[in-house]
Scaffold this active site. Structure first.
Site, mmCIF file in Angstrom:
data_model
loop_
_atom_site.group_PDB
_atom_site.id
_atom_site.type_symbol
_atom_site.label_atom_id
_atom_site.label_comp_id
_atom_site.label_asym_id
_atom_site.label_seq_id
_atom_site.Cartn_x
_atom_site.Cartn_y
_atom_site.Cartn_z
ATOM 1 C CG HIS A 61 -75.236 -68.251 -133.469
ATOM 2 N ND1 HIS A 61 -76.520 -68.239 -133.979
ATOM 3 C CD2 HIS A 61 -75.126 -67.130 -132.716
ATOM 4 C CE1 HIS A 61 -77.146 -67.170 -133.543
ATOM 5 N NE2 HIS A 61 -76.334 -66.471 -132.759
ATOM 6 C CG HIS A 66 -72.725 -65.361 -129.035
ATOM 7 N ND1 HIS A 66 -72.626 -64.163 -129.722
ATOM 8 C CD2 HIS A 66 -73.989 -65.820 -129.278
ATOM 9 C CE1 HIS A 66 -73.780 -63.914 -130.326
ATOM 10 N NE2 HIS A 66 -74.619 -64.891 -130.070
HETATM 11 P P1 5GP Z 1 -77.715 -63.823 -131.866
HETATM 12 O O1 5GP Z 1 -78.321 -62.569 -131.344
HETATM 13 O O2 5GP Z 1 -78.557 -64.463 -132.940
HETATM 14 O O3 5GP Z 1 -77.326 -64.806 -130.787
HETATM 15 O O4 5GP Z 1 -76.332 -63.395 -132.480
HETATM 16 C C1 5GP Z 1 -76.114 -63.148 -133.825
HETATM 17 C C2 5GP Z 1 -74.703 -62.611 -133.940
HETATM 18 O O5 5GP Z 1 -74.329 -62.649 -135.299
HETATM 19 C C3 5GP Z 1 -74.568 -61.158 -133.465
HETATM 20 O O6 5GP Z 1 -73.602 -61.085 -132.426
HETATM 21 C C4 5GP Z 1 -74.143 -60.423 -134.725
HETATM 22 O O7 5GP Z 1 -73.202 -59.386 -134.460
HETATM 23 C C5 5GP Z 1 -73.568 -61.520 -135.596
HETATM 24 N N1 5GP Z 1 -73.709 -61.280 -137.022
HETATM 25 C C6 5GP Z 1 -74.836 -60.846 -137.654
HETATM 26 N N2 5GP Z 1 -74.619 -60.762 -138.974
HETATM 27 C C7 5GP Z 1 -73.328 -61.174 -139.183
HETATM 28 C C8 5GP Z 1 -72.531 -61.304 -140.360
HETATM 29 O O8 5GP Z 1 -72.951 -61.049 -141.493
HETATM 30 N N3 5GP Z 1 -71.252 -61.732 -140.185
HETATM 31 C C9 5GP Z 1 -70.751 -62.038 -138.950
HETATM 32 N N4 5GP Z 1 -69.467 -62.448 -138.909
HETATM 33 N N5 5GP Z 1 -71.485 -61.924 -137.829
HETATM 34 C C10 5GP Z 1 -72.760 -61.503 -137.947
#
Ligand code: 5GP
Ligand code: ZN
Length: 111
Positions: free
Chosen positions: A100, A102
Site C-alpha cells: 500500500h 500512503h
Molecule cells: P503500514 O504501517 O503497514 O505502512 O500502514 C498500515 C496503515 O493501515 C496504518 O496507517 C493504519 O492506520 C492503517 N490501517 C490499519 N488497519 C486499518 C483498517 O482496518 N482500515 C483502514 N482504513 N486503515 C487501516
C-alpha cells in the site's frame, strides 16, 4: 489472501471509507490519519511487500501512482504538497502485509 485485512477491504467484507476504485486499484482513508489527508492506495491483487511484485507486474505501480496523482488533486494537496510512502518489512515499519502507498498531506510534514 484469505486473512489479509486489505484484501477483505477490497472484497468489501470489511468496511472502509473507499474514495477511489478502478479494476486494478482501490483507495480508502487511513483509519488512523497522521495528517488532514491520509489516504491508502492499494493494488487489488495481493502482494505481501514491494519485494514480492514480479518485475513483469511492476506496471501496477504506475496504476497506483495514477490514482495517487488523481487523488492529490481531488483532495487539494497537489500544489501545496504531499508525501507518498511505502513501508517495507519490519524495520521499514510495515504493519499490514498487502502493498500500500500512503498519501499524506494537508499540513507541513517534518523533513
Ligand atoms: P503500514 O504501517 O503497514 O505502512 O500502514 C498500515 C496503515 O493501515 C496504518 O496507517 C493504519 O492506520 C492503517 N490501517 C490499519 N488497519 C486499518 C483498517 O482496518 N482500515 C483502514 N482504513 N486503515 C487501516
Ligand atoms: Zn491482501
Amino acid at each position: 489472501m484469505s486473512d489479509c485485512l486489505f484484501c477483505k477491504i477490497i472484497a468489501k467484507e470489511i468496511p472502509a471509507e473507499i474514495i477511489y476504485e478502478n479494476d486494478r486499484v482501490l483507495a480508502f482513508k487511513d483509519i488512523n490519519p497522521k495528517a488532514p489527508v491520509h489516504l491508502l492506495i492499494v493494488p487489488k491483487k495481493h502482494y505481501d511487500t514491494l519485494n514480492d511484485i514480479p518485475d513483469d507486474e511492476m506496471d501496477i505501480i504506475a496504476d497506483v501512482h495514477r490514482a495517487v496523482k488523481h487523488l492529490a488533486r481531488e483532495y487539494g494537496v497537489a500544489e501545496s504538497g504531499y508525501r507518498t510512502l511505502v513501508n517495507t518489512n519490519k524495520e521499514g515499519g510495515q504493519a499490514v502485509f498487502h502493498v500500500h502507498y500512503h498519501l499524506i498531506g494537508g499540513r507541513q510534514l517534518p523533513v
